[in-house]
Design a protein around this motif. Structure first.
Motif, mmCIF file in Angstrom:
data_model
loop_
_atom_site.group_PDB
_atom_site.id
_atom_site.type_symbol
_atom_site.label_atom_id
_atom_site.label_comp_id
_atom_site.label_asym_id
_atom_site.label_seq_id
_atom_site.Cartn_x
_atom_site.Cartn_y
_atom_site.Cartn_z
ATOM 1 N N SER A 82 15.957 -8.481 -4.881
ATOM 2 C CA SER A 82 16.383 -8.850 -6.345
ATOM 3 C C SER A 82 16.964 -10.410 -5.560
ATOM 4 O O SER A 82 17.548 -10.224 -4.895
ATOM 5 N N ASN A 83 16.964 -11.481 -6.853
ATOM 6 C CA ASN A 83 17.779 -11.755 -6.779
ATOM 7 C C ASN A 83 19.153 -11.852 -7.408
ATOM 8 O O ASN A 83 19.858 -13.423 -8.467
ATOM 9 N N ASP A 84 19.567 -11.106 -7.873
ATOM 10 C CA ASP A 84 20.798 -10.708 -8.772
ATOM 11 C C ASP A 84 21.861 -10.936 -7.799
ATOM 12 O O ASP A 84 22.017 -9.972 -7.578
ATOM 13 N N ASN A 85 22.322 -12.040 -7.610
ATOM 14 C CA ASN A 85 23.760 -12.618 -6.836
ATOM 15 C C ASN A 85 23.936 -13.386 -7.868
ATOM 16 O O ASN A 85 23.268 -14.265 -8.347
ATOM 17 N N ALA A 86 25.381 -14.003 -6.796
ATOM 18 C CA ALA A 86 26.221 -15.086 -7.705
ATOM 19 C C ALA A 86 24.918 -16.803 -7.354
ATOM 20 O O ALA A 86 24.677 -17.818 -7.665
ATOM 21 N N GLN A 87 24.528 -16.475 -5.847
ATOM 22 C CA GLN A 87 23.402 -17.486 -5.479
ATOM 23 C C GLN A 87 22.441 -17.692 -6.258
ATOM 24 O O GLN A 87 21.609 -18.808 -6.280
ATOM 25 N N GLY A 88 21.865 -16.597 -6.809
ATOM 26 C CA GLY A 88 20.746 -16.583 -7.750
ATOM 27 C C GLY A 88 19.336 -16.415 -5.779
ATOM 28 O O GLY A 88 18.544 -16.965 -6.494
ATOM 29 N N GLU A 89 19.370 -15.699 -5.361
ATOM 30 C CA GLU A 89 18.473 -16.056 -3.908
ATOM 31 C C GLU A 89 18.440 -14.133 -3.608
ATOM 32 O O GLU A 89 18.720 -13.636 -3.445
ATOM 33 N N TYR A 90 17.210 -14.444 -2.586
ATOM 34 C CA TYR A 90 16.504 -12.999 -2.310
ATOM 35 C C TYR A 90 16.497 -13.317 -0.881
ATOM 36 O O TYR A 90 16.610 -13.978 -0.127
ATOM 37 N N TYR A 91 17.967 -11.957 -0.459
ATOM 38 C CA TYR A 91 18.684 -11.691 1.108
ATOM 39 C C TYR A 91 17.769 -10.961 1.573
ATOM 40 O O TYR A 91 17.189 -9.591 1.096
ATOM 41 N N LEU A 92 16.933 -11.447 2.630
ATOM 42 C CA LEU A 92 16.422 -10.775 3.813
ATOM 43 C C LEU A 92 16.925 -8.962 4.490
ATOM 44 O O LEU A 92 16.458 -7.897 3.690
ATOM 45 N N PRO A 93 18.290 -9.270 4.131
ATOM 46 C CA PRO A 93 19.175 -8.127 4.760
ATOM 47 C C PRO A 93 19.187 -6.377 3.670
ATOM 48 O O PRO A 93 19.531 -6.047 3.526
ATOM 49 N N ASP A 94 18.774 -7.495 2.542
ATOM 50 C CA ASP A 94 18.472 -6.252 1.796
ATOM 51 C C ASP A 94 17.598 -5.160 1.914
ATOM 52 O O ASP A 94 16.988 -4.015 1.300
ATOM 53 N N VAL A 95 16.555 -6.027 2.297
ATOM 54 C CA VAL A 95 15.155 -4.394 2.810
ATOM 55 C C VAL A 95 16.221 -3.389 3.768
ATOM 56 O O VAL A 95 15.957 -2.256 3.794
ATOM 57 N N ILE A 96 17.362 -3.246 4.439
ATOM 58 C CA ILE A 96 17.308 -2.307 4.861
ATOM 59 C C ILE A 96 18.140 -1.435 3.992
ATOM 60 O O ILE A 96 17.545 -0.555 4.285
ATOM 61 N N GLU A 97 18.545 -2.007 3.141
ATOM 62 C CA GLU A 97 18.960 -1.297 2.283
ATOM 63 C C GLU A 97 18.121 -0.165 1.222
ATOM 64 O O GLU A 97 18.069 0.709 0.622
ATOM 65 N N ILE A 98 16.748 -0.898 1.885
ATOM 66 C CA ILE A 98 15.734 -0.342 1.007
ATOM 67 C C ILE A 98 14.946 0.580 1.438
ATOM 68 O O ILE A 98 14.977 1.722 1.318
ATOM 69 N N ALA A 99 15.584 0.341 2.955
ATOM 70 C CA ALA A 99 14.298 1.428 3.779
ATOM 71 C C ALA A 99 15.761 2.742 3.871
ATOM 72 O O ALA A 99 15.248 3.201 4.178
ATOM 73 N N LYS A 100 16.954 2.078 3.862
ATOM 74 C CA LYS A 100 17.953 3.290 2.912
ATOM 75 C C LYS A 100 17.376 3.917 2.449
ATOM 76 O O LYS A 100 17.505 5.486 2.608
ATOM 77 N N ASN A 101 17.352 4.278 1.305
ATOM 78 C CA ASN A 101 16.511 4.559 0.167
ATOM 79 C C ASN A 101 16.071 5.524 0.059
ATOM 80 O O ASN A 101 15.857 6.401 -0.427
ATOM 81 N N GLN A 102 14.823 4.988 1.195
ATOM 82 C CA GLN A 102 13.983 5.829 1.187
ATOM 83 C C GLN A 102 13.868 6.384 2.585
ATOM 84 O O GLN A 102 12.700 6.701 3.129
ATOM 85 N N GLN A 103 14.979 6.974 3.095
ATOM 86 C CA GLN A 103 14.970 7.838 4.088
ATOM 87 C C GLN A 103 14.466 7.499 5.102
ATOM 88 O O GLN A 103 14.433 8.287 5.720
ATOM 89 N N GLU A 104 14.316 5.586 5.077
ATOM 90 C CA GLU A 104 13.709 5.327 6.433
ATOM 91 C C GLU A 104 14.517 5.074 7.650
ATOM 92 O O GLU A 104 15.956 4.617 7.385
ATOM 93 N N THR A 105 14.234 5.331 8.786
ATOM 94 C CA THR A 105 15.444 4.915 10.285
ATOM 95 C C THR A 105 15.401 3.105 10.142
ATOM 96 O O THR A 105 14.420 2.615 10.016
ATOM 97 N N VAL A 106 16.671 3.396 9.943
ATOM 98 C CA VAL A 106 16.874 2.255 10.679
ATOM 99 C C VAL A 106 17.711 1.461 11.899
ATOM 100 O O VAL A 106 18.657 1.866 11.662
ATOM 101 N N ALA A 107 17.291 0.882 12.727
ATOM 102 C CA ALA A 107 17.512 1.296 14.203
ATOM 103 C C ALA A 107 18.485 -0.367 15.027
ATOM 104 O O ALA A 107 18.664 -1.197 13.649
ATOM 105 N N ALA A 108 19.320 -0.085 15.191
ATOM 106 C CA ALA A 108 20.220 -2.052 15.839
ATOM 107 C C ALA A 108 20.352 -1.718 17.360
ATOM 108 O O ALA A 108 20.810 -0.842 18.275
ATOM 109 N N TYR A 109 19.655 -2.840 18.079
ATOM 110 C CA TYR A 109 19.435 -3.092 19.401
ATOM 111 C C TYR A 109 20.915 -3.711 19.842
ATOM 112 O O TYR A 109 21.199 -5.743 19.148
ATOM 113 N N GLN A 110 21.727 -3.320 20.324
ATOM 114 C CA GLN A 110 22.259 -4.150 20.814
ATOM 115 C C GLN A 110 22.662 -4.598 21.726
ATOM 116 O O GLN A 110 22.190 -4.107 23.228
#
Length: 458
Positions: free
Chosen positions: A189-217
């Motif tokens: 969604s672009n429901d934010n102060a800037q009215g933009e679509y942010y790629l990191p929001d995909v992470i939250e969608i993955a978490k809500n679907q119980q998918e694995t979100v990994a972090a490579y450091q």
């Protein structure tokens, strides 16, 4: 191994750069930032590279050429919106998509390759590139769960005191399961102060679907530097210069003072070369083993042979052979071919000329549009007069010629093999082989004239 794709985000104008040049085209070590990113991606086994362009689209396309497909983002409505533009090309593909910003010139192929492998090992839908920095102020903190995967990424303004203490941060580079990515983007969604679509929001969608979100450091935080202003650009330049110099030194090159030595990323230098302080080596230059470059020299798009020296001098777009001595204060201009055992001495300028094996132009001369044979000696102050105001003409000096000091060779002219040219001559006609050519006015001495002249001055 599944197919791998990459999307480069290169549509932003970069207003903080305060420049008419679009951000990703600002150079780091002589190459646009986005070209550095492309260089690393081309070293990976990728099925497709798509670059999202917007501001300066034609210039970016011109820079990257056929290395990428291009998709235009007419309006810049956020990183998520930018990736959406690649949907027509990638939406039906099975595999992994890397999303990387065009203003991250320090990322390396090794880190990106390891990130791909980690993503597949974890069977993740999303993998975030992270790093640890001592002062993470302003960065999104990476909060891990008990399994070591990403629980959430929290922005500075939303972080608790405990979360603010976390030093692991989001570096803004991601691997996605490609099918999942474009399905998830439909729900961003672009429901934010800037009215933009942010790629990191995909992470939250993955978490809500119980998918694995990994972090490579990555352990090298410098790699993740994003360039948004001139200060960061300067830092990227410093770090890239340091990296390049370090790699050459590891490969057997002696760099006397790395702080004052500037070597472009496209340069090849053999082992046992010595680079003196204040030296720049640019373009696609190649330096042969046991050569010495500098101090205070510049070599650009040129090939220098083995055991040669370039001292306080400039060499551009030229070939230099083995055991050649150039300088001090010489200028070898484009399209010159300086062959083995040649000396181009102090205050000598060479342009579009061949100087064959064993010849010497030792001082204060101009050699332009010329062919000089083997074992020729060109005396001090000699000039090939190549230009009549409209056209350039060639001077040919054959093997074993001796040209005396302060000689003008008015082209087109040929000096035959083994000839001698007397000092102070102005040569307008061809000189036969093994001849002595004298072309100067007869000396006249007027006795006592100086006394009369001195009286006139009083």
């Amino acid at each position: 191994m599944s197919k791998r794709f990459a999307v480069i985000l290169a549509a932003g104008q970069g207003t903080r750069m305060k420049s008419k040049l679009y951000k990703v085209l600002h150079p780091v070590m002589g190459r646009p930032m986005v070209q550095h990113v492309m260089d690393q991606l081309q070293s990976l086994d990728l099925s497709e590279i798509i670059t999202i362009v917007g501001h300066g689209a034609e210039k970016v396309k011109e820079e990257l050429g056929e290395a990428s497909q291009f998709v235009l983002q007419n309006e810049q409505l956020g990183t998520g919106h930018a990736v959406m533009q690649a949907e027509d090309i990638l939406k039906d593909q099975e595999g992994v998509t890397l999303v990387v910003c065009g203003d991250t010139p320090l990322l390396t192929k090794d880190t990106l390759e390891q990130m791909f492998h980690y993503h597949q090992e974890k069977q993740a839908k999303v993998t975030v590139l992270t790093t640890t920095i001592p002062n993470p102020t302003g960065y999104g903190r990476v909060v891990r769960n008990a399994d070591g995967d990403v629980a959430k990424i929290v922005e500075q303004k939303d972080a608790s005191a405990e979360e603010l203490a976390i030093q692991e941060v989001n570096a803004g580079t991601y691997c996605f399961d490609n099918t999942f990515l474009f399905e998830a983007l439909k729900n961003v969604s672009n429901d934010n102060a800037q009215g933009e679509y942010y790629l990191p929001d995909v992470i939250e969608i993955a978490k809500n679907q119980q998918e694995t979100v990994a972090a490579y450091q990555t352990t090298d935080a410098d790699e993740t530097l994003g360039v948004n202003d001139r200060l960061a650009l300067s830092e990227a330049e410093r770090l890239m210069k340091q990296r390049i110099n370090r790699d050459h030194m590891k490969n057997g090159v002696t760099i006397i003072d790395p702080l004052t030595t500037y070597i472009a990323p496209t340069v090849t230098i053999a082992s046992d070369v010595v680079i003196e302080p204040g030296t720049k080596i640019l373009g696609d230059s190649v330096i042969g083993t046991d050569s010495v470059i500098g101090p205070n020299s510049e070599v650009s798009d040129s090939q220098i042979g083995t055991q040669s020296k370039v001292l306080h001098s400039v060499v551009h777009d030229s070939q230099v052979g083995n055991r050649v001595n150039i300088g001090p204060y010489a200028h070898v201009r484009p399209a010159s071919d300086i062959r083995d055992d040649v000396k181009v001495g102090n205050f000598v300028e060479v342009k579009k000329a061949v100087i064959d094996d064993g010849s010497k132009v030792s001082h204060l001369s101009y050699i332009g549009d010329a062919e000089i044979g083997k074992n020729v000696n060109v005396g001090c102050g000699s000039i090939t007069v190549n230009y009549d105001g409209l056209n350039k003409f060639k001077t040919i000096i054959e093997d074993d010629v001796f040209v005396g000091c302060n000689t003008n060779l008015i082209a087109p002219v040929t000096v035959g093999r083994g000839a001698l040219v007397a000092a102070g001559s102005t040569i307008t006609k061809d000189v036969p082989e093994v001849a002595l050519s004298i072309a100067r006015a007869k000396q006249v001495n007027k006795e006592g004239y100086a006394k009369k002249f001195n009286k006139l001055l009083k």
